[in-house]
Design an enzyme around this catalytic site. Structure first.
Site, PDB file in Angstrom:
ATOM      1  N   ASP A   1       0.844  -1.200   0.000  1.00 34.18           N
ATOM      2  CA  ASP A   1       0.000   0.000   0.000  1.00 34.18           C
ATOM      3  C   ASP A   1       0.886   1.260   0.000  1.00 34.18           C
ATOM      4  OD1 ASP A   1      -2.214   1.606   0.233  1.00 34.18           O
ATOM      5  OD2 ASP A   1      -2.790   0.932   2.240  1.00 34.18           O
TER       6      ASP A   1
ATOM      7  N   SER B   1      -3.050  -9.883   2.013  1.00 36.28           N
ATOM      8  CA  SER B   1      -3.128 -10.309   3.432  1.00 36.28           C
ATOM      9  C   SER B   1      -1.922 -11.082   3.957  1.00 36.28           C
ATOM     10  CB  SER B   1      -4.397 -11.142   3.720  1.00 36.28           C
ATOM     11  OG  SER B   1      -5.504 -10.293   3.880  1.00 36.28           O
ATOM     12  N   THR B   2      -0.947 -11.412   3.114  1.00 34.54           N
ATOM     13  CA  THR B   2       0.136 -12.282   3.612  1.00 34.54           C
ATOM     14  C   THR B   2       1.330 -11.508   4.163  1.00 34.54           C
ATOM     15  OG1 THR B   2       1.191 -12.533   1.443  1.00 34.54           O
ATOM     16  CG2 THR B   2      -0.518 -14.128   2.025  1.00 34.54           C
ATOM     17  N   GLY B   3       1.195 -10.174   4.253  1.00 32.83           N
ATOM     18  CA  GLY B   3       2.251  -9.378   4.874  1.00 32.83           C
ATOM     19  C   GLY B   3       1.851  -9.044   6.299  1.00 32.83           C
TER      20      GLY B   3
HETATM   21  P1  ADP Z   1      -1.442  -7.006   3.987  1.00 29.12           P
HETATM   22  O1  ADP Z   1      -1.682  -5.964   5.053  1.00 29.12           O
HETATM   23  O2  ADP Z   1      -2.663  -7.256   3.106  1.00 29.12           O
HETATM   24  O3  ADP Z   1      -0.831  -8.236   4.532  1.00 29.12           O
HETATM   25  P2  ADP Z   1       1.159  -6.103   2.966  1.00 29.12           P
HETATM   26  O4  ADP Z   1       1.431  -4.951   2.071  1.00 29.12           O
HETATM   27  O5  ADP Z   1       1.732  -6.055   4.346  1.00 29.12           O
HETATM   28  O6  ADP Z   1      -0.439  -6.278   2.974  1.00 29.12           O
HETATM   29  O7  ADP Z   1       1.655  -7.439   2.289  1.00 29.12           O
HETATM   30  C1  ADP Z   1       1.013  -8.043   1.195  1.00 29.12           C
HETATM   31  C2  ADP Z   1       2.057  -8.640   0.288  1.00 29.12           C
HETATM   32  O8  ADP Z   1       2.598  -7.609  -0.535  1.00 29.12           O
HETATM   33  C3  ADP Z   1       3.230  -9.273   1.010  1.00 29.12           C
HETATM   34  O9  ADP Z   1       3.428 -10.571   0.488  1.00 29.12           O
HETATM   35  C4  ADP Z   1       4.415  -8.357   0.654  1.00 29.12           C
HETATM   36  O10 ADP Z   1       5.616  -9.102   0.527  1.00 29.12           O
HETATM   37  C5  ADP Z   1       3.967  -7.840  -0.686  1.00 29.12           C
HETATM   38  N1  ADP Z   1       4.592  -6.595  -1.174  1.00 29.12           N
HETATM   39  C6  ADP Z   1       5.140  -5.570  -0.477  1.00 29.12           C
HETATM   40  N2  ADP Z   1       5.607  -4.616  -1.329  1.00 29.12           N
HETATM   41  C7  ADP Z   1       5.334  -5.054  -2.592  1.00 29.12           C
HETATM   42  C8  ADP Z   1       5.568  -4.551  -3.910  1.00 29.12           C
HETATM   43  N3  ADP Z   1       6.169  -3.369  -4.106  1.00 29.12           N
HETATM   44  N4  ADP Z   1       5.161  -5.296  -4.976  1.00 29.12           N
HETATM   45  C9  ADP Z   1       4.542  -6.473  -4.795  1.00 29.12           C
HETATM   46  N5  ADP Z   1       4.281  -7.021  -3.592  1.00 29.12           N
HETATM   47  C10 ADP Z   1       4.680  -6.310  -2.506  1.00 29.12           C
END
Ligand code: ADP
Length: 175
Positions: free
Chosen positions: A33, A116-118
Site C-alpha cells: 500500500d 493479506s500475507t504481509g
Molecule cells: P497485507 O496488510 O494485506 O498483509 P502487505 O502490504 O503487508 O499487505 O503485504 C502483502 C504482500 O505484498 C506481502 O506478500 C508483501 O511481501 C507484498 N509486497 C510488499 N511490497 C510489494 C511490492 N512493491 N510489490 C509487490 N508485492 C509487494
C-alpha cells in the site's frame, strides 16, 4: 485467458490495473500500500479520501496517476485470526470483487500482490491456494473477453510457494 506468476515490484508494471492490499481506511499504509502511494503520488490519496473506506472483501477503483498502471483497484484483505473467523471467504471475495471491477472496466491485464500475507499475517501457503483457485475459476467462468492476470510476489520464497501451489492444484500458469 492466462495466469502469470512473477517475482517483482508491482508498482513497476505497465498493466491496465494493479491491485492494492489496502486497509479499511483506504488512506494508505505500509507494505505494498505504501509503495503504491509513493509511486502514484499525492493525487492518489486525494482520490482515496473520496471513497469513504471499504470493508474487508470489498474493492474500489481509482486512477493510477504517476504509476505505469492506468488504474488501481483497492481491496481490503482479512486480518488473520487463526482461520476460523471467515478469513478464507473474505480473501476469496477480495479476488472476485477486484476481478469483477476489472471486468466492468473491460481491463485486459490485472496484477495482484499476495493480499493479506504481509502485515495481516495470512499464511502464504493457504492464501496462495485461494488466490490461484479463485483467479482460475473467474477466468474460466466469468471472463467474457481475453484477460491476463499476473500474480506478483515481492520475494523469492513467496514466488516459490505460488509456483508449488499452482503445481499442486494443477493450475495452468506462465512465468
Ligand atoms: P497485507 O496488510 O494485506 O498483509 P502487505 O502490504 O503487508 O499487505 O503485504 C502483502 C504482500 O505484498 C506481502 O506478500 C508483501 O511481501 C507484498 N509486497 C510488499 N511490497 C510489494 C511490492 N512493491 N510489490 C509487490 N508485492 C509487494
Amino acid at each position: 485467458m492466462s495466469i502469470k506468476i512473477i517475482q517483482g515490484d508491482i508498482t513497476k508494471l505497465s498493466v491496465d490495473a494493479i491491485v492494492n492490499a489496502a486497509n479499511p481506511s483506504l488512506l494508505g499504509g505500509g507494505g505494498v500500500d505504501g509503495a503504491i502511494h509513493r509511486a502514484a503520488g499525492p493525487k492518489l490519496l486525494e482520490e482515496c479520501k473520496s471513497l469513504g473506506g471499504a470493508n474487508p472483501g470489498q474493492a474500489k477503483i481509482t486512477h493510477g496517476y504517476d504509476l505505469p498502471a492506468r488504474w488501481v483497484i483497492h481491496t481490503v484483505g482479512p486480518l488473520w485470526r487463526g482461520g476460523k473467523e471467515g478469513e478464507p471467504i473474505i480473501l476469496k471475495r477480495c479476488y472476485e470483487n477486484s476481478l469483477c471491477i476489472a471486468r466492468s472496466y473491460e481491463l485486459r491485464s490485472i496484477a495482484f500482490p499476495s493480499i493479506s500475507t504481509g502485515a495481516y499475517g495470512y499464511p502464504i501457503e493457504e492464501a496462495s491456494e485461494i488466490a490461484l483457485s479463485t483467479i482460475e475459476w473467474f477466468l474460466e467462468n466469468c471472463a467474457y473477453y481475453e484477460m491476463e492476470v499476473i500474480c506478483v510476489l515481492h520475494n523469492k520464497r513467496d514466488y516459490e510457494v505460488y509456483i508449488q501451489t499452482a503445481k499442486i492444484l494443477g493450475i495452468d500458469y506462465e512465468v
